[in-house]
Design a protein around this motif. Structure first.
Motif, PDB file in Angstrom:
ATOM      1  N   UNK A   1       3.383  46.015  -5.024  1.00  0.00           N
ATOM      2  CA  UNK A   1       4.412  46.540  -4.131  1.00  0.00           C
ATOM      3  C   UNK A   1       5.732  46.832  -4.828  1.00  0.00           C
ATOM      4  N   UNK A   2       5.904  46.317  -6.023  1.00  0.00           N
ATOM      5  CA  UNK A   2       7.168  46.510  -6.731  1.00  0.00           C
ATOM      6  C   UNK A   2       8.240  45.563  -6.217  1.00  0.00           C
ATOM      7  N   UNK A   3       9.452  45.763  -6.674  1.00  0.00           N
ATOM      8  CA  UNK A   3      10.561  44.944  -6.183  1.00  0.00           C
ATOM      9  C   UNK A   3      11.024  43.961  -7.230  1.00  0.00           C
ATOM     10  N   UNK A   4      12.319  43.698  -7.219  1.00  0.00           N
ATOM     11  CA  UNK A   4      12.877  42.748  -8.168  1.00  0.00           C
ATOM     12  C   UNK A   4      14.144  42.139  -7.591  1.00  0.00           C
ATOM     13  N   UNK A   5      14.439  40.898  -8.020  1.00  0.00           N
ATOM     14  CA  UNK A   5      15.638  40.219  -7.504  1.00  0.00           C
ATOM     15  C   UNK A   5      16.347  39.520  -8.646  1.00  0.00           C
ATOM     16  N   UNK A   6      17.631  39.206  -8.422  1.00  0.00           N
ATOM     17  CA  UNK A   6      18.315  38.349  -9.377  1.00  0.00           C
ATOM     18  C   UNK A   6      19.359  37.505  -8.657  1.00  0.00           C
ATOM     19  N   UNK A   7      19.801  36.453  -9.331  1.00  0.00           N
ATOM     20  CA  UNK A   7      20.891  35.624  -8.812  1.00  0.00           C
ATOM     21  C   UNK A   7      21.762  35.208  -9.983  1.00  0.00           C
ATOM     22  N   UNK A   8      23.065  35.121  -9.732  1.00  0.00           N
ATOM     23  CA  UNK A   8      23.992  34.717 -10.793  1.00  0.00           C
ATOM     24  C   UNK A   8      24.989  33.712 -10.255  1.00  0.00           C
ATOM     25  N   UNK A   9      25.468  32.829 -11.134  1.00  0.00           N
ATOM     26  CA  UNK A   9      26.461  31.838 -10.722  1.00  0.00           C
ATOM     27  C   UNK A   9      27.793  32.138 -11.391  1.00  0.00           C
TER      28      UNK A   9
ATOM     29  N   UNK B   1      32.393  31.256 -10.814  1.00  0.00           N
ATOM     30  CA  UNK B   1      33.330  30.162 -10.566  1.00  0.00           C
ATOM     31  C   UNK B   1      33.380  29.898  -9.074  1.00  0.00           C
ATOM     32  N   UNK B   2      32.724  28.832  -8.658  1.00  0.00           N
ATOM     33  CA  UNK B   2      32.679  28.465  -7.236  1.00  0.00           C
ATOM     34  C   UNK B   2      32.112  29.569  -6.355  1.00  0.00           C
ATOM     35  N   UNK B   3      31.229  30.414  -6.933  1.00  0.00           N
ATOM     36  CA  UNK B   3      30.593  31.447  -6.127  1.00  0.00           C
ATOM     37  C   UNK B   3      29.221  31.734  -6.715  1.00  0.00           C
ATOM     38  N   UNK B   4      28.350  32.337  -5.890  1.00  0.00           N
ATOM     39  CA  UNK B   4      27.059  32.811  -6.387  1.00  0.00           C
ATOM     40  C   UNK B   4      26.827  34.182  -5.785  1.00  0.00           C
ATOM     41  N   UNK B   5      26.008  34.989  -6.488  1.00  0.00           N
ATOM     42  CA  UNK B   5      25.543  36.241  -5.899  1.00  0.00           C
ATOM     43  C   UNK B   5      24.033  36.275  -5.993  1.00  0.00           C
ATOM     44  N   UNK B   6      23.423  36.946  -5.037  1.00  0.00           N
ATOM     45  CA  UNK B   6      21.987  37.164  -5.097  1.00  0.00           C
ATOM     46  C   UNK B   6      21.746  38.596  -4.638  1.00  0.00           C
ATOM     47  N   UNK B   7      20.859  39.290  -5.358  1.00  0.00           N
ATOM     48  CA  UNK B   7      20.647  40.691  -5.017  1.00  0.00           C
ATOM     49  C   UNK B   7      19.225  41.115  -5.229  1.00  0.00           C
ATOM     50  N   UNK B   8      18.871  42.230  -4.595  1.00  0.00           N
ATOM     51  CA  UNK B   8      17.524  42.768  -4.773  1.00  0.00           C
ATOM     52  C   UNK B   8      17.587  44.276  -4.689  1.00  0.00           C
ATOM     53  N   UNK B   9      16.471  44.920  -5.078  1.00  0.00           N
ATOM     54  CA  UNK B   9      16.382  46.364  -4.836  1.00  0.00           C
ATOM     55  C   UNK B   9      15.861  46.544  -3.418  1.00  0.00           C
ATOM     56  N   UNK B  10      15.663  47.792  -2.995  1.00  0.00           N
ATOM     57  CA  UNK B  10      15.258  48.012  -1.602  1.00  0.00           C
ATOM     58  C   UNK B  10      13.922  48.727  -1.470  1.00  0.00           C
ATOM     59  N   UNK B  11      13.183  48.845  -2.587  1.00  0.00           N
ATOM     60  CA  UNK B  11      11.960  49.648  -2.544  1.00  0.00           C
ATOM     61  C   UNK B  11      10.768  48.838  -2.086  1.00  0.00           C
ATOM     62  N   UNK B  12       9.943  49.489  -1.267  1.00  0.00           N
ATOM     63  CA  UNK B  12       8.609  48.947  -1.003  1.00  0.00           C
ATOM     64  C   UNK B  12       7.631  50.058  -1.336  1.00  0.00           C
ATOM     65  N   UNK B  13       6.649  49.769  -2.195  1.00  0.00           N
ATOM     66  CA  UNK B  13       5.685  50.803  -2.553  1.00  0.00           C
ATOM     67  C   UNK B  13       4.266  50.303  -2.423  1.00  0.00           C
ATOM     68  N   UNK B  14       3.321  51.228  -2.499  1.00  0.00           N
ATOM     69  CA  UNK B  14       1.922  50.873  -2.664  1.00  0.00           C
ATOM     70  C   UNK B  14       1.525  51.518  -3.987  1.00  0.00           C
ATOM     71  N   UNK B  15       1.612  50.740  -5.005  1.00  0.00           N
ATOM     72  CA  UNK B  15       1.515  51.198  -6.396  1.00  0.00           C
ATOM     73  C   UNK B  15       2.544  52.296  -6.642  1.00  0.00           C
ATOM     74  N   UNK B  16       2.126  53.518  -6.959  1.00  0.00           N
ATOM     75  CA  UNK B  16       3.158  54.508  -7.299  1.00  0.00           C
ATOM     76  C   UNK B  16       3.726  55.229  -6.080  1.00  0.00           C
ATOM     77  N   UNK B  17       3.160  55.034  -4.903  1.00  0.00           N
ATOM     78  CA  UNK B  17       3.686  55.693  -3.702  1.00  0.00           C
ATOM     79  C   UNK B  17       4.777  54.839  -3.080  1.00  0.00           C
TER      80      UNK B  17
END
Lengths: 244, 186
Positions: free
Chosen positions: B4-12, B14-30
């Protein structure tokens, strides 16, 4: 007339009572007194260790017990029933830890133990536990003391007594307790309260005291936190010397 | 994990965190959707990010919502990030021999507002990084981007920029990832 309804646990009597539970409470009232006192920086739980004969090796008998590093427990009533509940409580604590990698808060553990006790008031072919428990723990919200009854009901106390001398002991505690009491005073008070109803000579071998908080911290689970521990006989002897 | 694809990350920071992802949903290359949610709030101060097989992403997000709600009702308090991480880890290990194809990331602030980020593999091996954690199809590219862009003690706005740049550049290098990004800052 409640005799007709007293044999089967799962039947209510016309007055709306479960008579078996009343009888269980009678069994508890025949057990030796146990005390619990909550201080600002910890909790004390204590009980008499009454052995039937001087020939019994009382070092093998454990009435004040550890459930997990931050929770201790003491009982009044039937020893064998206590052992079963203690084993269940310990297992429940470890099960919680398997999921969350931390020990349960005292409130959560008490809920587990109480629901076990309640099960035995609603199942067929079993009888209620003949013990009342005092569960003392120190978690992030501070020190907390709970009493659990054979019916499975529980509630938190600032100071409480269960067992034979509970009425007199609670009156004594009401007079002597104040919200600012510290752990040292609490130990002192608990010994005095036990002494009120004590038959015979009180020595370091005839009472058991457990404390949590105060100075008893230890490094466990990667952090420094208050631990439950039983006072050694020599420490108990020192406290006893202070009161006489 | 590449279906299905997709990836996420998180970073820390100073007294904060971020978390993010892409928005794609696929069925292999579609590409089937460009608005597929992979980051879910657990409490106000704690988010989980679930990359991997989309069906497991949705099932797990609902399962953890259930578990966290029950936790809140029973314990009468919100769940902390570390406790949540351990709970997710034991849930995943419970399916050791038929796993969920998902590598969750947890990001949040504890009750003292201290930042926490955790990652784990599909069977629950926890990772306790101080800096950043990545997962999903573009994790190799993200590792490279984060390693070069991240520095300690970033303020919330700077951390947001850093995370966005890392995510967008890594996404551009992978055909199964992209179509926009979402970043949550705490």
């Amino acid at each position: 007339m409640s005799d007709r309804y007293s044999f089967s646990l799962t039947t209510f009597s016309p007055s709306g009572k479960l008579v078996q539970i009343e009888y269980a409470l009678n069994a508890v009232a025949q057990g030796v007194t146990s005390i619990g006192i909550k201080a600002t920086n910890g909790i004390v739980i204590a009980t008499e260790k009454k052995t039937a004969s001087p020939l019994i090796d009382d070092t093998s008998l454990e009435k004040v017990a550890n459930v997990c590093p931050n929770i201790g427990i003491v009982y009044s009533g039937m020893g064998p029933d206590f052992r079963v509940l203690l084993a269940k409580a310990r297992k429940a604590a470890q099960k919680y830890k398997r999921i969350y990698n931390e020990y349960p808060t005292t409130g959560m553990l008490v809920k587990d133990v109480a629901s076990v006790m309640q099960e035995f008031t609603q199942s067929g072919g079993v009888r209620p536990f003949g013990v009342s428990l005092l569960i003392a723990g120190y978690d992030e919200t501070g020190p907390v003391l709970y009493q659990v009854d054979p019916s499975g009901s529980y509630w938190a106390w600032k100071a409480s007594a269960i067992g034979k001398n509970m009425i007199n002991a609670k009156t004594f505690l009401e007079k002597r307790y104040n919200d600012d009491i510290e752990i040292e005073d609490a130990v002192h008070t608990s010994i005095l309260t036990l002494k009120e109803g004590f038959e015979g000579q009180m020595t370091e071998h005839s009472i058991e005291i457990g404390i949590i908080g105060g100075g008893t911290t230890g490094f466990t689970e990667g952090k420094e936190q208050p631990l439950f521990r039983k006072l050694s006989p020599s420490e108990v002897r020192d406290y006893l010397a202070n009161i006489s | 994990m590449d279906y299905n694809g997709g990836t996420v990350l998180a970073m820390a920071g100073k007294n904060c965190v971020v978390v993010g992802s892409d928005k794609r949903l696929g069925v292999q290359n579609l590409t089937v959707s460009t608005e597929f949610q992979k980051v879910f709030p657990v409490t106000e101060k704690c988010y989980i990010a679930l990359p991997g097989l989309a069906t497991d992403v949705q099932t797990l997000s609902e399962l953890f919502r259930l578990k966290c709600n029950m936790y809140k009702l029973r314990e009468e308090r919100e769940i902390e990030p570390l406790t949540l991480a351990n709970m997710i880890s034991s849930t995943l290990y419970g399916r050791r021999f038929g796993p969920y194809f998902c590598e969750p990331i947890i990001a949040g602030l504890d009750k003292n507002n201290k930042p926490h980020i955790y990652g784990m593999d599909l069977i629950g091996c926890l990772n306790y990084p101080d800096d950043f954690t990545v997962a999903g199809c573009a994790e190799a590219a993200l590792f490279g981007m984060c390693e070069s862009l991240w520095e300690p003690d970033l303020e919330p706005d700077e951390l947001f920029e850093t995370a966005s740049q890392a995510l967008l550049s890594a996404a551009d290098r992978n055909s199964l990832v992209g179509w926009g990004a979402v970043i949550h800052t705490m």
